[in-house]
Design a protein around this motif. Structure first.
Motif, PDB file in Angstrom:
ATOM      1  N   ASN A 156       0.611  -0.724  -0.025  1.00  0.00           N
ATOM      2  CA  ASN A 156      -0.407   0.229   0.208  1.00  0.00           C
ATOM      3  C   ASN A 156       0.961   1.079  -0.137  1.00  0.00           C
ATOM      4  O   ASN A 156       1.415   1.078   0.384  1.00  0.00           O
ATOM      5  N   PRO A 157       0.892   1.917  -0.903  1.00  0.00           N
ATOM      6  CA  PRO A 157       1.197   3.583  -1.249  1.00  0.00           C
ATOM      7  C   PRO A 157       1.323   4.187   0.378  1.00  0.00           C
ATOM      8  O   PRO A 157       2.209   4.702   0.293  1.00  0.00           O
ATOM      9  N   LEU A 158       0.226   4.370   0.675  1.00  0.00           N
ATOM     10  CA  LEU A 158       0.197   4.729   1.465  1.00  0.00           C
ATOM     11  C   LEU A 158       0.257   4.852   3.133  1.00  0.00           C
ATOM     12  O   LEU A 158       1.112   6.013   3.915  1.00  0.00           O
ATOM     13  N   ASP A 159       1.697   3.708   2.541  1.00  0.00           N
ATOM     14  CA  ASP A 159       2.757   2.950   3.896  1.00  0.00           C
ATOM     15  C   ASP A 159       3.896   3.544   3.319  1.00  0.00           C
ATOM     16  O   ASP A 159       4.741   3.583   4.809  1.00  0.00           O
ATOM     17  N   TRP A 160       4.044   4.346   2.680  1.00  0.00           N
ATOM     18  CA  TRP A 160       4.988   4.496   2.619  1.00  0.00           C
ATOM     19  C   TRP A 160       5.850   5.945   2.869  1.00  0.00           C
ATOM     20  O   TRP A 160       6.982   5.644   3.606  1.00  0.00           O
ATOM     21  N   LEU A 161       5.340   6.786   3.221  1.00  0.00           N
ATOM     22  CA  LEU A 161       5.627   7.667   3.594  1.00  0.00           C
ATOM     23  C   LEU A 161       5.465   7.493   5.343  1.00  0.00           C
ATOM     24  O   LEU A 161       7.400   8.416   5.998  1.00  0.00           O
ATOM     25  N   PRO A 162       5.051   6.830   6.175  1.00  0.00           N
ATOM     26  CA  PRO A 162       5.673   6.542   8.001  1.00  0.00           C
ATOM     27  C   PRO A 162       6.585   6.474   7.682  1.00  0.00           C
ATOM     28  O   PRO A 162       7.880   6.169   8.682  1.00  0.00           O
ATOM     29  N   LEU A 163       7.313   5.847   6.417  1.00  0.00           N
ATOM     30  CA  LEU A 163       9.222   4.807   6.499  1.00  0.00           C
ATOM     31  C   LEU A 163       9.724   6.004   6.718  1.00  0.00           C
ATOM     32  O   LEU A 163      11.105   5.449   6.801  1.00  0.00           O
ATOM     33  N   LEU A 164       9.359   7.598   6.393  1.00  0.00           N
ATOM     34  CA  LEU A 164      10.692   8.320   6.359  1.00  0.00           C
ATOM     35  C   LEU A 164      10.853   9.061   7.688  1.00  0.00           C
ATOM     36  O   LEU A 164      11.830   9.374   8.094  1.00  0.00           O
ATOM     37  N   ARG A 165       9.809   8.451   8.245  1.00  0.00           N
ATOM     38  CA  ARG A 165      10.978   8.552  10.088  1.00  0.00           C
ATOM     39  C   ARG A 165      11.457   7.483  10.394  1.00  0.00           C
ATOM     40  O   ARG A 165      12.567   8.132  11.848  1.00  0.00           O
ATOM     41  N   GLU A 166      12.043   6.728   9.432  1.00  0.00           N
ATOM     42  CA  GLU A 166      12.893   5.652  10.638  1.00  0.00           C
ATOM     43  C   GLU A 166      14.539   6.299  10.255  1.00  0.00           C
ATOM     44  O   GLU A 166      14.347   7.372   8.971  1.00  0.00           O
ATOM     45  N   PRO A 167      15.051   6.358  11.284  1.00  0.00           N
ATOM     46  CA  PRO A 167      16.346   7.336  10.786  1.00  0.00           C
ATOM     47  C   PRO A 167      17.585   6.598  10.175  1.00  0.00           C
ATOM     48  O   PRO A 167      18.370   7.471   9.486  1.00  0.00           O
ATOM     49  N   ALA A 168      17.170   5.396  10.213  1.00  0.00           N
ATOM     50  CA  ALA A 168      18.038   5.266   8.808  1.00  0.00           C
ATOM     51  C   ALA A 168      18.176   5.183   7.095  1.00  0.00           C
ATOM     52  O   ALA A 168      18.594   5.436   6.272  1.00  0.00           O
ATOM     53  N   ARG A 169      16.450   5.912   6.989  1.00  0.00           N
ATOM     54  CA  ARG A 169      16.322   5.966   5.640  1.00  0.00           C
ATOM     55  C   ARG A 169      16.749   7.835   5.490  1.00  0.00           C
ATOM     56  O   ARG A 169      16.592   8.166   4.587  1.00  0.00           O
ATOM     57  N   LEU A 170      16.409   8.028   6.997  1.00  0.00           N
ATOM     58  CA  LEU A 170      16.222   9.994   6.668  1.00  0.00           C
ATOM     59  C   LEU A 170      18.382   9.314   6.788  1.00  0.00           C
ATOM     60  O   LEU A 170      18.481  11.079   5.600  1.00  0.00           O
ATOM     61  N   LYS A 171      18.872   9.001   7.716  1.00  0.00           N
ATOM     62  CA  LYS A 171      20.776   9.242   7.050  1.00  0.00           C
ATOM     63  C   LYS A 171      20.912   9.432   5.936  1.00  0.00           C
ATOM     64  O   LYS A 171      21.555   9.786   5.545  1.00  0.00           O
ATOM     65  N   TYR A 172      20.366   8.154   5.062  1.00  0.00           N
ATOM     66  CA  TYR A 172      20.324   8.032   3.900  1.00  0.00           C
ATOM     67  C   TYR A 172      20.308   9.012   2.844  1.00  0.00           C
ATOM     68  O   TYR A 172      20.787   9.398   2.027  1.00  0.00           O
ATOM     69  N   LEU A 173      18.994   9.606   2.829  1.00  0.00           N
ATOM     70  CA  LEU A 173      18.881  10.719   1.798  1.00  0.00           C
ATOM     71  C   LEU A 173      20.037  12.138   2.374  1.00  0.00           C
ATOM     72  O   LEU A 173      20.276  12.923   1.858  1.00  0.00           O
ATOM     73  N   LEU A 174      20.118  12.039   3.273  1.00  0.00           N
ATOM     74  CA  LEU A 174      21.483  13.222   4.407  1.00  0.00           C
ATOM     75  C   LEU A 174      22.566  13.338   3.550  1.00  0.00           C
ATOM     76  O   LEU A 174      23.068  14.235   3.180  1.00  0.00           O
ATOM     77  N   GLY A 175      22.572  11.476   4.151  1.00  0.00           N
ATOM     78  CA  GLY A 175      23.895  11.588   2.760  1.00  0.00           C
ATOM     79  C   GLY A 175      24.468  12.240   1.481  1.00  0.00           C
ATOM     80  O   GLY A 175      25.082  12.404   1.445  1.00  0.00           O
ATOM     81  N   LEU A 176      23.082  11.346   0.778  1.00  0.00           N
ATOM     82  CA  LEU A 176      23.538  12.107  -0.326  1.00  0.00           C
ATOM     83  C   LEU A 176      23.812  12.668  -0.798  1.00  0.00           C
ATOM     84  O   LEU A 176      23.912  13.467  -1.754  1.00  0.00           O
ATOM     85  N   LEU A 177      23.108  13.950  -0.151  1.00  0.00           N
ATOM     86  CA  LEU A 177      23.479  15.512  -0.383  1.00  0.00           C
ATOM     87  C   LEU A 177      24.323  15.908   0.252  1.00  0.00           C
ATOM     88  O   LEU A 177      24.918  17.039  -0.087  1.00  0.00           O
ATOM     89  N   ALA A 178      25.200  15.557   1.529  1.00  0.00           N
ATOM     90  CA  ALA A 178      26.431  15.564   2.003  1.00  0.00           C
ATOM     91  C   ALA A 178      27.103  15.256   1.254  1.00  0.00           C
ATOM     92  O   ALA A 178      28.868  16.054   1.503  1.00  0.00           O
ATOM     93  N   THR A 179      27.210  14.411   0.045  1.00  0.00           N
ATOM     94  CA  THR A 179      27.904  14.262  -0.943  1.00  0.00           C
ATOM     95  C   THR A 179      28.597  15.644  -1.540  1.00  0.00           C
ATOM     96  O   THR A 179      29.457  15.725  -1.933  1.00  0.00           O
ATOM     97  N   THR A 180      27.787  16.422  -2.076  1.00  0.00           N
ATOM     98  CA  THR A 180      28.184  17.940  -2.465  1.00  0.00           C
ATOM     99  C   THR A 180      28.038  18.872  -1.396  1.00  0.00           C
ATOM    100  O   THR A 180      27.840  19.355  -2.029  1.00  0.00           O
ATOM    101  N   GLY A 181      28.003  18.392  -0.235  1.00  0.00           N
ATOM    102  CA  GLY A 181      27.979  19.874   0.378  1.00  0.00           C
ATOM    103  C   GLY A 181      26.429  20.273   0.429  1.00  0.00           C
ATOM    104  O   GLY A 181      27.111  21.717   0.357  1.00  0.00           O
ATOM    105  N   GLY A 182      25.298  20.303  -0.238  1.00  0.00           N
ATOM    106  CA  GLY A 182      24.370  20.760   0.146  1.00  0.00           C
ATOM    107  C   GLY A 182      23.684  21.674  -1.159  1.00  0.00           C
ATOM    108  O   GLY A 182      22.693  22.387  -0.992  1.00  0.00           O
TER     109      GLY A 182
END
Length: 639
Positions: free
Chosen positions: A109-135
């Motif tokens: 169910n795609p409605l179950d996807w957004l709550p996954l963003l609260r998981e620290p590992a997923r947030l760390k992944y997204l922030l890490g991608l952006l950190a590779t270019t210094g933002g």
């Protein structure tokens, strides 16, 4: 340069089945950015509305047509590659209805996807991608949209590897992030000169621009130092050419160039250019099998040996060559027995006998532990120990087993050497060792936590819990249970590296107690909670002393009492520290540590802990010297 664009677009789409999604998004970008729809006197898209003095309906073609072409061809190739090529293979090899990464890696169910963003590992992944270019990539979000399908696929996957940032799933995003970062950098540079038609060319604006760029570079370099792969990173790996690896050409030279082969994981990259190359233990129609038994990823060492032995004894594979852990087989009928030559076991014999941490512990004058090396991968917290053993007599018993035991600071075992044996002793057990021979046996890498201990024992049979199975030892700094096993080192990871310490039990301090029981038994320490009274461990650690040997094997009970004094849960068990440790074997004058697991279903609340001991045969409790037969030792809160 539309021709070059199409050339590279086709190259990109041919790399992997998900790459066409990048081209689809590039096509969408071209369509939205560079087409203009003009109806009558008004331009509706592609710029400010203004009167049109040309045709009543106009679409400006080049970017629009090429972008639309990318969308159509990219979508078509994605569907063909994913559902026409990958899906049948997934059904054949994995039994899934479609591609395994689509059918089993995303919530239905795609409605179950957004709550996954609260998981620290997923947030760390997204922030890490952006950190590779210094933002800087954030300043050009329109270019980040090129990788949107892959961003979504990785971030919301149920497979941790996709959002770990460690595997190949993020590789397609590298180009997207760099392009966005370059455009973001130009945006900052342009901003220095013009902001809403106001020009800034003074010295302060230049300094601000330089500082912004410097900050971005520092963020990118800092992230790379922590998580990157180049020699600039703290996790950079170094590789050495060893006598073992230098053996490989000897074996590959014996394999004809055009025959199907099966090779173990570490060897496979050197043979993957051949027309047909399977990964061992898959054999299929292979004519040759080359295995490096020291490195077969994903296959248990016992299974590797079992598979090799079945091939050697099956009558269909001939042993061509074997040395230093390598085995080369040719598909050919054979009737005679095929024992492995002595040179095969060279991988278990170290070229140098100088352990990083020397020891000299003798086990019943049969084997000696000379020391160990610490092998640690700090980034993944994967730790292994290479132990150096020496045979002190020939013809050791066939059931003699080395037992390197890791355990945490609560006395709980972290590994099982029976099911996780060193590769060296799987192939070359102590019963085959020659008198005086030195063998280096390495434990399998594992995440053992940030505080743990290494113990060793040598035993007959497979059960170290049986006291009589363990050989007596001598010359150990920290022996246990009447010198039948010993802690040889403690380890703590405070930040990045793992620090090896002399045996330090426990690493985390205990709360001092002074609770005397009759018979010379005294409870002298306790650890079960943090400073705020919350349970932070799965075990309660107790520390004891005895003035004289105890005649009975007492059971320790711990009752969890609620505010009304009712027993909500209880622990009744014989004392244990790694192995069973009955009270009749406690040695006078020594501090004895015992481990007591907490109840698994303890309701939330605050509890007082009541402790005592009793004889399990008569159920008679051991009295306290101060009177009574149970004592409150502390209070904990469970959530």
């Amino acid at each position: 340069r539309w021709g070059w664009m199409w050339f590279w677009a086709l190259v990109v789409m041919s790399v992997k089945e998900n790459m066409p999604t990048l081209m689809v998004m590039l096509g969408a970008y071209l369509v939205v950015r560079d087409w203009r729809l003009e109806i009558g006197d008004w331009r509706l898209f592609g710029g400010r509305q203004k009167r049109n003095h040309h045709s009543p309906f106009t679409i400006h073609h080049s970017p629009f047509i090429h972008g639309l072409g990318l969308i159509v061809i990219g979508t078509a190739w994605f569907l063909i590659a994913t559902f026409g090529v990958v899906a049948p293979l997934a059904r054949e090899y994995f039994g899934s209805a479609g591609p395994i990464y689509l059918s089993s890696r995303f919530p239905a169910n795609p409605l179950d996807w957004l709550p996954l963003l609260r998981e620290p590992a997923r947030l760390k992944y997204l922030l890490g991608l952006l950190a590779t270019t210094g933002g800087l990539a954030l300043l050009a979000p329109q270019y980040l949209l090129l990788g949107l399908p892959i961003f979504i696929a990785n971030t919301f996957s149920a497979f941790p590897g996709q959002y770990s940032g460690e595997q190949h799933y993020s590789a397609p995003l590298a180009a997207v992030l760099m392009i966005a970062a370059i455009r973001g950098g130009f945006w900052i540079y342009d901003l220095r000169f013009t902001i809403y038609d106001l020009r800034f060319t003074n010295r302060k604006s230049k300094i601000v621009t330089i500082l912004v760029f410097c900050l971005a570079v520092l963020i990118a370099l800092g992230y790379h130092y922590a998580y990157g792969w180049t020699p600039l990173s703290r996790r950079a790996e170094t590789y050495a050419v060893t006598a073992h690896t230098q053996m490989l050409p000897r074996f590959t030279a014996q394999i004809p160039a055009d025959v199907p082969i099966s090779a173990s994981g570490a060897v496979h990259p050197h043979l993957a250019h051949r027309p047909v190359a399977y990964t061992f233990p898959i054999v299929e129609d292979a004519q040759y099998i080359l295995v490096d038994v020291t490195d077969v990823p994903g296959v248990h060492p016992n299974d590797v040996r079992s598979r090799i032995e079945s091939l050697l004894t099956g009558g269909n594979w001939r042993l061509l060559d074997a040395a230093n852990g390598f085995i080369l087989l040719e598909k050919s009928p054979v009737e005679a027995a095929q024992p492995l030559p002595a040179d095969f076991y060279t991988f278990a014999r170290p070229s140098a006998h100088r352990p990083e941490y020397p020891l000299d512990i003798t086990f019943d004058n049969k084997v000696r532990l000379l020391g160990f090396d610490l092998l640690d991968a700090p980034f993944h917290k994967q730790t292994a120990i290479r132990l150096y053993w020496q045979a002190l007599q020939p013809n050791l018993s066939a059931d003699l087993r080395l037992w390197p035991q890791f355990y945490n600071d609560g006395g709980v075992p972290l590994n099982n050497p029976l099911t996780e044996p060193p590769i060296e002793t799987v192939w070359y057990p102590p019963s085959d060792w020659q008198n005086g021979e030195i063998i280096a046996a390495q434990t399998l890498p594992a995440n053992l936590g940030d505080a743990f201990h290494l113990a060793v024992a040598v035993l007959h049979g497979d059960d170290p819990a049986r006291f009589n199975n363990r050989l007596s030892l001598s010359n150990a700094a920290h022996p246990h249970d009447q010198n039948t096993w010993a802690t040889v080192a403690s380890f703590r990871r405070k930040s990045w590296p793992l620090e090896a310490l002399p045996p330090t039990l426990p690493l985390n301090p205990l709360q001092p107690l002074d609770i005397p029981f009759q018979g010379g038994l005294k409870l002298i320490g306790l650890r079960m909670t943090s400073d705020k009274g919350q349970m932070t461990e799965d075990t309660i650690v107790l520390s004891w002393q005895v003035a004289a040997p105890l005649p009975l094997d007492y059971t320790v009970f711990i009752h969890f009492l609620d505010a009304a004094g009712n027993t909500v849960a209880q622990i009744d068990a014989q004392p244990q520290w790694v192995f069973p440790l009955p009270t009749s074997r406690w040695e006078p004058g020594k501090r004895i540590l015992t481990s007591h697991p907490l109840p698994s279903l303890l309701p939330p609340g605050t509890y007082r802990l009541q402790l005592g001991l009793y004889d399990w045969q008569s159920l008679e409790r051991l009295p306290l010297q101060t009177g009574g037969d149970a004592v409150i030792i502390g209070e904990i809160s469970a959530q």
